[in-house]
Design a protein around this motif. Structure first.
Motif, PDB file in Angstrom:
ATOM      1  N   GLY A  72     -44.778  20.570 -25.771  1.00 48.26           N
ATOM      2  CA  GLY A  72     -44.084  21.165 -26.906  1.00 48.26           C
ATOM      3  C   GLY A  72     -42.735  21.761 -26.596  1.00 48.26           C
ATOM      4  N   ASP A  73     -42.516  22.223 -25.371  1.00 52.92           N
ATOM      5  CA  ASP A  73     -41.251  22.862 -25.024  1.00 52.92           C
ATOM      6  C   ASP A  73     -40.202  21.878 -24.531  1.00 52.92           C
ATOM      7  N   ARG A  74     -40.524  20.593 -24.492  1.00 52.78           N
ATOM      8  CA  ARG A  74     -39.574  19.591 -23.991  1.00 52.78           C
ATOM      9  C   ARG A  74     -39.569  18.335 -24.868  1.00 52.78           C
ATOM     10  N   LEU A  75     -39.945  18.515 -26.118  1.00 49.93           N
ATOM     11  CA  LEU A  75     -40.135  17.396 -27.039  1.00 49.93           C
ATOM     12  C   LEU A  75     -38.855  17.099 -27.810  1.00 49.93           C
ATOM     13  N   TRP A  76     -38.537  15.789 -27.920  1.00 47.93           N
ATOM     14  CA  TRP A  76     -37.406  15.316 -28.704  1.00 47.93           C
ATOM     15  C   TRP A  76     -37.896  14.171 -29.582  1.00 47.93           C
ATOM     16  N   GLN A  77     -37.433  14.138 -30.849  1.00 44.68           N
ATOM     17  CA  GLN A  77     -38.023  13.215 -31.809  1.00 44.68           C
ATOM     18  C   GLN A  77     -36.986  12.560 -32.716  1.00 44.68           C
ATOM     19  N   VAL A  78     -37.236  11.287 -33.046  1.00 40.57           N
ATOM     20  CA  VAL A  78     -36.504  10.599 -34.112  1.00 40.57           C
ATOM     21  C   VAL A  78     -37.531   9.873 -34.975  1.00 40.57           C
TER      22      VAL A  78
END
Length: 261
Positions: A72-78
């Motif tokens: 959760g502390d290193r999540l990136w999303q498209v």
């Protein structure tokens, strides 16, 4: 060494035991995450390249968030074509940027690398799109960065994947993105999803990769949709100085197999 985990095409349903063509996508995602936690060295970043859910419901995104909580502390999303931007943002408000932005994108720098997440979602369509306003955003990010290398992440590949039925639902405006890649030699990596199988191509100096789904796997052969019996997978990316290496990994065993209607 910077390690990036790419997960894509999760296709989670709001109901826990619903299957997609016989594949329990929620169970598969949990199995993939468990396997990663047990066998992989830690990752600095985890990138989700779209299709978080299949039904685009808040409960589906909540389930995804819970399963991905170790990252959760290193999540990136498209987003992908099976996403809803507003619902995605409502469940991941801390990871998806400003609600005032029409697109869900990301950018971060790690060492000499700039990583950009591009939004190719086209509401109501399976195919994706890149338009001039998105190209303007990418160009601005590139111009503002002193990074020596650039990696792009998006759902729809900006190239044909040599599959009649997959290429028919590909990326509209791909030539605009290809021009950006050709005009900036720092762009060396483009990682995508959408096609549910391992694929490699190039645009100028950049390697273009598609990554297997964490759930159901597609077979690119033929003129109509086909499914394969391969195990769920993910991609590991390692950035070492100016160099980049990447490999697809899969669960050791395929426990579930697609069912054709």
């Amino acid at each position: 060494m910077t390690r990036i985990l790419q997960l894509t095409d999760l296709h989670v349903f709001s109901e826990p035991h619903v299957r997609l063509k016989g594949i329990p996508t929620r169970e598969c995602l949990q199995d993939v995450v468990n396997h990663i936690l047990q066998t992989e060295a830690p990752f600095d970043h985890v990138v989700i390249t779209g299709d978080h859910t299949h039904d685009e419901r808040p409960a589906s995104y909540q389930a995804v968030r819970e399963i991905l909580s170790p990252f959760g502390d290193r999540l990136w999303q498209v987003p992908g074509n099976h996403d809803d931007r507003s619902v995605l943002r409502s469940v991941f408000p801390d990871r998806t940027g400003s609600a005032a932005d029409p697109y869900v994108t990301f950018h971060f720098t790690d060492g000499p690398w700039l990583c950009l997440g591009l939004d190719t979602h086209l509401p109501g369509e399976v195919s994706g799109i890149i338009q001039h306003d998105q190209i303007d955003w990418i160009t601005a990010q590139l111009q503002a960065s002193a990074a020596e290398r650039v990696a792009l992440f998006c759902h729809h590949p900006p190239v044909d994947v040599n599959s009649v039925w997959m290429d028919a639902i590909g990326l509209r405006g791909r030539e605009l993105l290809q021009d950006v890649v050709r005009n900036d030699s720092r762009i060396r990596l483009v990682c995508c999803g959408h096609v549910h199988h391992d694929f490699h191509s190039t645009v100028s100096d950049a390697d273009v990769y598609a990554t297997p789904s964490t759930g159901i796997q597609f077979d690119p052969a033929g003129d109509v949709p086909r499914f394969s019996r391969d195990a769920p997978g993910y991609r590991v990316i390692e950035l070492d100085g100016l160099n980049c290496s990447t490999v697809v990994k899969r669960l050791p065993v395929a426990e579930y197999f697609p069912v054709v209607d």
